[in-house]
Design a protein around this motif. Structure first.
Motif, short mmCIF file in Angstrom:
data_model
loop_
_atom_site.label_atom_id
_atom_site.label_comp_id
_atom_site.label_asym_id
_atom_site.label_seq_id
_atom_site.Cartn_x
_atom_site.Cartn_y
_atom_site.Cartn_z
N GLU A 163 0.82 -1.22 0.00
CA GLU A 163 0.00 0.00 0.00
C GLU A 163 0.85 1.26 0.00
OE1 GLU A 163 -2.78 -0.47 3.20
OE2 GLU A 163 -3.88 -2.03 2.12
N TYR A 164 1.97 1.24 -0.72
CA TYR A 164 2.71 2.48 -0.94
C TYR A 164 3.16 2.49 -2.39
CZ TYR A 164 6.77 -0.52 0.08
OH TYR A 164 7.70 -1.53 0.09
N PHE A 165 3.15 3.67 -2.99
CA PHE A 165 3.12 3.67 -4.45
C PHE A 165 4.39 4.11 -5.16
CE2 PHE A 165 2.35 8.20 -4.97
CZ PHE A 165 1.75 8.56 -3.76
N GLY A 166 5.52 4.06 -4.47
CA GLY A 166 6.78 4.16 -5.22
C GLY A 166 6.85 2.95 -6.13
N VAL A 167 7.41 3.12 -7.34
CA VAL A 167 7.45 1.97 -8.25
C VAL A 167 8.40 0.92 -7.69
CG1 VAL A 167 7.95 1.16 -10.58
CG2 VAL A 167 6.96 3.42 -10.25
N HIS A 168 7.86 -0.23 -7.36
CA HIS A 168 8.67 -1.32 -6.83
C HIS A 168 7.91 -2.63 -6.97
CE1 HIS A 168 5.96 -0.48 -3.44
NE2 HIS A 168 6.25 -1.68 -2.97
N ALA A 169 8.62 -3.73 -6.83
CA ALA A 169 7.94 -5.03 -6.79
C ALA A 169 7.32 -5.17 -5.41
CB ALA A 169 8.93 -6.16 -7.05
N SER A 170 6.03 -5.39 -5.37
CA SER A 170 5.33 -5.49 -4.08
C SER A 170 5.95 -6.58 -3.21
CB SER A 170 3.86 -5.83 -4.36
OG SER A 170 3.10 -5.79 -3.19
N GLU A 171 5.90 -6.35 -1.91
CA GLU A 171 6.35 -7.41 -0.99
C GLU A 171 5.20 -8.35 -0.68
OE1 GLU A 171 8.16 -5.73 2.50
OE2 GLU A 171 9.32 -4.38 1.22
N LYS A 172 3.99 -7.80 -0.63
CA LYS A 172 2.83 -8.60 -0.23
C LYS A 172 1.88 -8.83 -1.41
CE LYS A 172 3.04 -6.96 4.46
NZ LYS A 172 2.90 -5.65 5.03
N TYR A 173 1.21 -9.96 -1.37
CA TYR A 173 0.31 -10.33 -2.47
C TYR A 173 -0.90 -11.05 -1.92
CZ TYR A 173 4.27 -9.24 -5.40
OH TYR A 173 5.30 -8.58 -6.01
N ARG A 174 -1.92 -11.12 -2.74
CA ARG A 174 -3.08 -11.95 -2.43
C ARG A 174 -3.36 -12.88 -3.62
NH1 ARG A 174 -8.28 -9.77 0.58
NH2 ARG A 174 -6.74 -10.07 2.24
N PHE A 175 -3.63 -14.13 -3.31
CA PHE A 175 -4.10 -15.08 -4.33
C PHE A 175 -5.55 -15.38 -3.99
CE2 PHE A 175 -4.99 -19.51 -5.59
CZ PHE A 175 -4.86 -19.36 -6.96
N LEU A 176 -6.38 -15.39 -5.01
CA LEU A 176 -7.82 -15.52 -4.78
C LEU A 176 -8.43 -16.36 -5.91
CD1 LEU A 176 -9.81 -12.35 -3.82
CD2 LEU A 176 -10.75 -13.90 -5.47
N ILE A 177 -9.40 -17.16 -5.58
CA ILE A 177 -10.14 -17.89 -6.64
C ILE A 177 -11.64 -17.66 -6.42
CG2 ILE A 177 -10.57 -20.08 -7.81
CD1 ILE A 177 -8.16 -21.30 -6.43
N PHE A 178 -12.32 -17.24 -7.48
CA PHE A 178 -13.77 -17.26 -7.42
C PHE A 178 -14.30 -17.93 -8.69
CE2 PHE A 178 -12.91 -13.17 -9.45
CZ PHE A 178 -13.86 -13.10 -10.45
N THR A 179 -15.56 -18.26 -8.70
CA THR A 179 -16.12 -19.03 -9.82
C THR A 179 -17.48 -18.49 -10.24
OG1 THR A 179 -17.42 -20.62 -8.53
CG2 THR A 179 -15.07 -21.11 -8.75
N GLY A 180 -17.93 -18.93 -11.39
CA GLY A 180 -19.28 -18.57 -11.83
C GLY A 180 -19.70 -19.45 -13.00
N PRO A 181 -20.97 -19.81 -13.06
CA PRO A 181 -21.43 -20.64 -14.18
C PRO A 181 -21.42 -19.84 -15.49
CG PRO A 181 -23.28 -19.94 -12.82
CD PRO A 181 -22.06 -19.42 -12.15
N VAL A 182 -21.04 -20.51 -16.57
CA VAL A 182 -21.00 -19.84 -17.88
C VAL A 182 -21.54 -20.73 -18.98
CG1 VAL A 182 -19.01 -18.35 -17.32
CG2 VAL A 182 -18.61 -20.60 -18.36
N GLY A 183 -21.99 -20.06 -20.03
CA GLY A 183 -22.34 -20.76 -21.27
C GLY A 183 -21.26 -20.45 -22.29
N PRO A 184 -21.58 -20.61 -23.58
CA PRO A 184 -20.57 -20.35 -24.62
C PRO A 184 -20.11 -18.89 -24.60
CG PRO A 184 -22.52 -21.43 -25.53
CD PRO A 184 -22.86 -21.05 -24.13
N TYR A 185 -18.80 -18.67 -24.72
CA TYR A 185 -18.25 -17.30 -24.70
C TYR A 185 -18.65 -16.55 -25.97
CZ TYR A 185 -14.88 -13.63 -23.58
OH TYR A 185 -14.30 -12.43 -23.25
N TYR A 186 -18.48 -17.22 -27.10
CA TYR A 186 -18.93 -16.65 -28.38
C TYR A 186 -20.07 -17.53 -28.88
CZ TYR A 186 -14.54 -14.01 -28.43
OH TYR A 186 -13.51 -13.18 -28.12
N PRO A 187 -21.31 -17.10 -28.74
CA PRO A 187 -22.42 -17.97 -29.12
C PRO A 187 -22.51 -18.23 -30.63
CG PRO A 187 -23.17 -16.06 -27.83
CD PRO A 187 -21.74 -15.83 -28.18
N LYS A 188 -21.84 -17.37 -31.45
CA LYS A 188 -21.87 -17.63 -32.90
C LYS A 188 -20.46 -17.45 -33.48
CE LYS A 188 -23.36 -12.98 -34.27
NZ LYS A 188 -22.06 -12.56 -34.73
N PRO A 189 -20.23 -17.91 -34.72
CA PRO A 189 -18.90 -17.75 -35.30
C PRO A 189 -18.47 -16.29 -35.31
CG PRO A 189 -20.22 -19.23 -36.63
CD PRO A 189 -21.14 -18.66 -35.58
#
Ligand code: COI
Length: 371
Positions: free
Chosen positions: A147-173
């Motif tokens: 949570e500080y914005f000098g350009v740098h590689a962050s020390e802390k991270y979060r990994f998260l997974i969420f989900t959701g039902p889906v149908g076809p991404y492109y329903p037609k050609p």
């Protein structure tokens, strides 16, 4: 294995699944009850937990928002005889770490990725649609949390997974515009990483193409604007003169899991598959000679998305109609993958993984509490 990580589970008081119209689920808009979270404190991944899906509190100084240390994955779960199964989850866990390395982010133990994922999908299994062409889409993501914005590689991270039902991404050609002004990625850049910025940078060209009547852009290489790359939401396959050709992954395009699966399947079915550079001129030439038989995109979300036509400058290359006679390769792949995920094909390459196969549910029982 899940026990090893002591994943704490807090379930939502009431599921939202009964309010979902499973016949009408626009991609990305419906989200399941729970999410898996684990934090990186600068040294270790700590506090793995499953919680009700909810908004995150984020500091305006969050580093990911400013400098783009944000990567993600996309995979799918289906059901076989009522049991949730994942498609090539291990490969997605590995690819996340490849993206993490390029974006200067920490490696996430694959077992932790898989344990959290399996618990989450098992817990929300009522959200998995059961019809062909439908699935539970899974979105793992990792982002910087300093949570500080000098350009740098962050020390802390979060990994998260969420989900959701889906149908076809492109329903037609889809119809594609060959993009020669903007480029997606250059050698030495981040084109091979599944990082947020690649998608952000694709939006302006995509919107411009859409205004001109095209569904998506076909990216060319950054140097000569000559070699076909990918579509951004999917890798590309061409069928010419009976051979299948897919652009080589030379560092600028995503190493698609679906791409890899299709190459393996096609070879096992006896097709000649060429994984190589392919120029737009070669494709146009094949079209004019009458040897361009098929073109389709391949991706987790898209599965197989047939291409109806490709516009290159003032030339429109119109592909044959989409049916099993005219597009035998794309339609066979799509049918096979859909059937495999529903347990209707033999899993020859061991691509399916059941969620409840390692004491996952026992671990949930031990640590479950309700929000
Ligand atoms: C996928 O196919 O899963 C992708 O990540 C592409 C897109 C939906 C972002």
């Amino acid at each position: 294995m899940a026990g090893k990580f002591q994943i704490k589970v807090t379930t939502s008081a009431e599921s939202r699944v009964h309010s979902v119209d499973f016949q009408n689920i626009p991609f990305g808009k419906v989200i399941s009850d729970h999410m898996f979270i684990v934090d990186y404190d600068g040294e270790n991944w700590v506090d793995p937990r499953i919680e009700p899906f909810q908004k995150l509190e984020i500091s305006p100084a969050n580093l990911a928002l400013h400098y783009g240390q944000s990567i993600f994955e996309g995979l799918k779960a289906t059901k076989i005889k009522g049991e949730p199964v994942l498609f090539r989850a291990d490969m997605h866990a590995r690819r996340l770490n490849v993206s993490a390395e390029r974006m200067c982010m920490p490696q996430l133990p694959e077992e932790l990725f898989l344990a959290g994922l399996k618990m989450l999908v098992e817990l929300d299994k009522d959200w998995i649609p059961e019809e062909e062409d439908f699935a539970l889409y899974i979105r793992p993501m990792m982002f910087a949390t300093d949570e500080y914005f000098g350009v740098h590689a962050s020390e802390k991270y979060r990994f998260l997974i969420f989900t959701g039902p889906v149908g076809p991404y492109y329903p037609k050609p889809v119809n594609l515009w060959v993009e020669e002004v903007f480029t997606r990625a250059a050698q030495g850049g981040v084109g091979e990483a599944k990082c947020a910025g690649n998608y952000g940078a694709s939006l302006l060209p995509a919107v411009r193409a859409k205004k001109n009547g095209y569904d998506q852009v076909m990216w060319m290489d950054a140097v000569e604007k000559k070699y076909v790359q990918e579509v951004g939401t999917m890798n590309l396959f061409f069928v010419m003169d009976g051979k299948v050709i897919t652009p080589a992954t030379t560092g600028t395009i995503l190493r698609g899991v679906t791409r890899d699966s299709f190459i393996t399947l096609l070879k096992s079915w006896g097709y000649t598959v060429e994984d190589r550079l392919i120029s737009i001129a070669e494709i146009a030439d094949a079209y004019w000679r009458g040897t361009l038989q098929e073109c389709f995109g391949a991706g987790t979300a898209a599965v197989v998305s047939h291409v109806s036509d490709i516009t290159w400058r003032d030339r429109k290359l119109e592909l044959p109609p989409v049916d099993e006679t005219h597009r035998p390769v794309g339609t066979r792949l799509k049918k096979y993958i859909n059937r495999l995920r529903l347990g209707l094909e033999h899993d020859e390459f061991h691509w399916l993984q059941y969620c409840n196969n390692s004491g996952v549910m026992e671990a949930i029982q031990l640590e479950m509490e309700t929000a």
